[in-house]
Design an enzyme around this catalytic site. Structure first.
Site, PDB file in Angstrom:
ATOM      1  N   HIS A 104       0.808  -1.223   0.000  1.00 40.41           N
ATOM      2  CA  HIS A 104       0.000   0.000   0.000  1.00 40.41           C
ATOM      3  C   HIS A 104       0.840   1.271   0.000  1.00 40.41           C
ATOM      4  O   HIS A 104       0.343   2.337   0.364  1.00 40.41           O
ATOM      5  CB  HIS A 104      -0.970  -0.017   1.195  1.00 40.41           C
ATOM      6  N   GLY A 170      -1.199  -9.374  12.610  1.00 41.97           N
ATOM      7  CA  GLY A 170      -1.815  -8.078  12.895  1.00 41.97           C
ATOM      8  C   GLY A 170      -2.571  -7.447  11.749  1.00 41.97           C
ATOM      9  O   GLY A 170      -2.374  -6.273  11.447  1.00 41.97           O
ATOM     10  N   THR A 171      -3.457  -8.206  11.153  1.00 43.78           N
ATOM     11  CA  THR A 171      -4.296  -7.622  10.095  1.00 43.78           C
ATOM     12  C   THR A 171      -5.724  -8.134  10.219  1.00 43.78           C
ATOM     13  O   THR A 171      -5.939  -9.310  10.530  1.00 43.78           O
ATOM     14  CB  THR A 171      -3.738  -7.910   8.682  1.00 43.78           C
TER      15      THR A 171
HETATM   16  P1  OAD Z   1      -6.763  -2.915  10.578  1.00 43.81           P
HETATM   17  O1  OAD Z   1      -6.820  -1.700  11.425  1.00 43.81           O
HETATM   18  O2  OAD Z   1      -7.902  -3.209   9.670  1.00 43.81           O
HETATM   19  O3  OAD Z   1      -6.566  -4.195  11.503  1.00 43.81           O
HETATM   20  C1  OAD Z   1      -5.615  -4.172  12.528  1.00 43.81           C
HETATM   21  C2  OAD Z   1      -5.465  -5.583  13.060  1.00 43.81           C
HETATM   22  O4  OAD Z   1      -4.431  -5.535  14.026  1.00 43.81           O
HETATM   23  C3  OAD Z   1      -6.724  -6.132  13.761  1.00 43.81           C
HETATM   24  O5  OAD Z   1      -6.960  -7.456  13.314  1.00 43.81           O
HETATM   25  C4  OAD Z   1      -6.333  -6.100  15.229  1.00 43.81           C
HETATM   26  O6  OAD Z   1      -6.924  -7.162  15.970  1.00 43.81           O
HETATM   27  C5  OAD Z   1      -4.838  -6.276  15.150  1.00 43.81           C
HETATM   28  N1  OAD Z   1      -4.086  -5.773  16.312  1.00 43.81           N
HETATM   29  C6  OAD Z   1      -4.359  -4.736  17.134  1.00 43.81           C
HETATM   30  N2  OAD Z   1      -3.396  -4.594  18.059  1.00 43.81           N
HETATM   31  C7  OAD Z   1      -2.475  -5.558  17.805  1.00 43.81           C
HETATM   32  C8  OAD Z   1      -1.238  -5.927  18.404  1.00 43.81           C
HETATM   33  N3  OAD Z   1      -0.738  -5.281  19.465  1.00 43.81           N
HETATM   34  N4  OAD Z   1      -0.563  -6.971  17.877  1.00 43.81           N
HETATM   35  C9  OAD Z   1      -1.052  -7.643  16.791  1.00 43.81           C
HETATM   36  N5  OAD Z   1      -2.210  -7.335  16.198  1.00 43.81           N
HETATM   37  C10 OAD Z   1      -2.911  -6.313  16.690  1.00 43.81           C
HETATM   38  O7  OAD Z   1      -5.370  -2.840   9.769  1.00 43.81           O
HETATM   39  P2  OAD Z   1      -4.930  -3.641   8.479  1.00 43.81           P
HETATM   40  O8  OAD Z   1      -5.513  -5.002   8.447  1.00 43.81           O
HETATM   41  O9  OAD Z   1      -3.469  -3.510   8.359  1.00 43.81           O
HETATM   42  O10 OAD Z   1      -4.885   0.518   3.660  1.00 43.81           O
HETATM   43  O11 OAD Z   1      -5.607  -2.748   7.360  1.00 43.81           O
HETATM   44  C11 OAD Z   1      -5.406  -3.055   6.019  1.00 43.81           C
HETATM   45  C12 OAD Z   1      -5.416  -1.795   5.218  1.00 43.81           C
HETATM   46  O12 OAD Z   1      -6.595  -1.042   5.511  1.00 43.81           O
HETATM   47  C13 OAD Z   1      -4.302  -0.811   5.543  1.00 43.81           C
HETATM   48  O13 OAD Z   1      -3.117  -1.118   4.858  1.00 43.81           O
HETATM   49  C14 OAD Z   1      -4.858   0.501   5.108  1.00 43.81           C
HETATM   50  C15 OAD Z   1      -6.226   0.344   5.701  1.00 43.81           C
HETATM   51  O14 OAD Z   1      -7.253   1.063   5.162  1.00 43.81           O
HETATM   52  C16 OAD Z   1      -4.889   1.684   3.010  1.00 43.81           C
HETATM   53  O15 OAD Z   1      -4.817   2.770   3.556  1.00 43.81           O
HETATM   54  C17 OAD Z   1      -4.975   1.525   1.526  1.00 43.81           C
END
Ligand code: OAD
Length: 231
Positions: A104, A170-171
């Site tokens: 991204h 963490g996604t």
């Molecule tokens: P999200 O904010 O959708 O998800 C974050 C994930 O991290 C969730 O599953 C949480 O449970 C997890 N989480 C939170 N704290 C954590 C920790 N301490 N250790 C491990 N995991 C933890 O973020 P992404 O899945 O990365 O794109 O989002 C994907 C995309 O959506 C991003 O790249 C961005 C966003 O919109 C764009 O901006 C194009």
């Protein structure tokens, strides 16, 4: 050498103080996606879009890699390591990782609005209205916005489909096409998801789940992979 492919999301940087997007209090609660992260937002209000990403850049500059970023790097002693990240921060690189594919985009870079191949590394934390590329066009953040294609996706699929071990960290697996990578592991590969709130698509098999934070779960799994000689 066996190939480990790691696919990371915002959760791996959460314990470095960088906000995730969809957890409660996440970034998209405060800033509507359509106002800051789409080509339409850029056409309508470039100053607001630049301000949003300037703030992100400043936060990344003040953050440090955490135990999870560093633990992944230890895998390189015995595995061929590839990291695919949805994150725009540079914390994997600052922890020493070199094979990092940013799906991204990258917050530390800007690009021309007329030639997407013209990408420049930023020296400071700001892109302002009026900052231009050598071709004279306004610089924009080097970010893939919603509604834009993901140029690195084919390369990411190639990596995942040739992995011996696949780690997802963490996604929320909510954003496509990136999230579809979980479907591309080879039949005999081992796969793990580390996330305190794991959300694997229903019916997807072959994954072991560690419902832990990145700083707990990643060092634990790395230790297991290294000491149990999975390689
Ligand atoms: P999200 O904010 O959708 O998800 C974050 C994930 O991290 C969730 O599953 C949480 O449970 C997890 N989480 C939170 N704290 C954590 C920790 N301490 N250790 C491990 N995991 C933890 O973020 P992404 O899945 O990365 O794109 O989002 C994907 C995309 O959506 C991003 O790249 C961005 C966003 O919109 C764009 O901006 C194009």
């Amino acid at each position: 050498m066996k190939r480990v492919v790691v696919f990371t999301g915002a959760g791996i940087s959460a314990e470095s103080g960088i906000r995730t997007f969809r957890d409660s209090g996440g970034l998209w609660d405060e800033y509507p996606i359509e106002e800051v992260a789409t080509p339409q937002a850029w056409s309508k209000n470039p100053a607001l879009v630049l301000q949003f990403y300037n703030l992100r850049r400043e936060q990344v500059a003040n953050a440090r890699p955490n135990a999870a970023h560093y633990a992944l790097e230890e895998l390189r002693s015995v595995f061929e390591l590839h990291i695919i990240t949805q994150n725009i921060d540079d914390l994997h690189e600052r922890a020493g990782s070199t094979n990092v594919l940013h799906l991204h985009g990258e917050i530390r870079k800007a690009r021309s609005t007329v030639n997407p191949d013209h990408v420049v590394e930023l020296s400071g934390n700001l892109i302002n209205v009026g900052d231009t590329c050598p071709l004279g066009s306004q610089l924009r953040p080097h970010i893939v916005w919603f509604g834009e294609s993901v140029p690195a996706m084919d390369q990411a699929i190639d990596l995942v489909s040739t992995a011996d071990l696949f780690l997802v960290v963490g996604t929320s697996l909510a954003v496509y096409p990136a999230a579809s990578l979980v479907y591309h592991i080879p039949e005999n590969a081992k796969a793990w998801l580390i996330d305190p709130n794991p959300q694997l698509p229903a019916g997807l098999s072959g994954y072991s789940i560690l419902a832990k934070t990145a700083c707990e779960g990643v060092p634990e799994l790395v230790n297991h992979l290294l000491t149990d000689h999975v390689f």
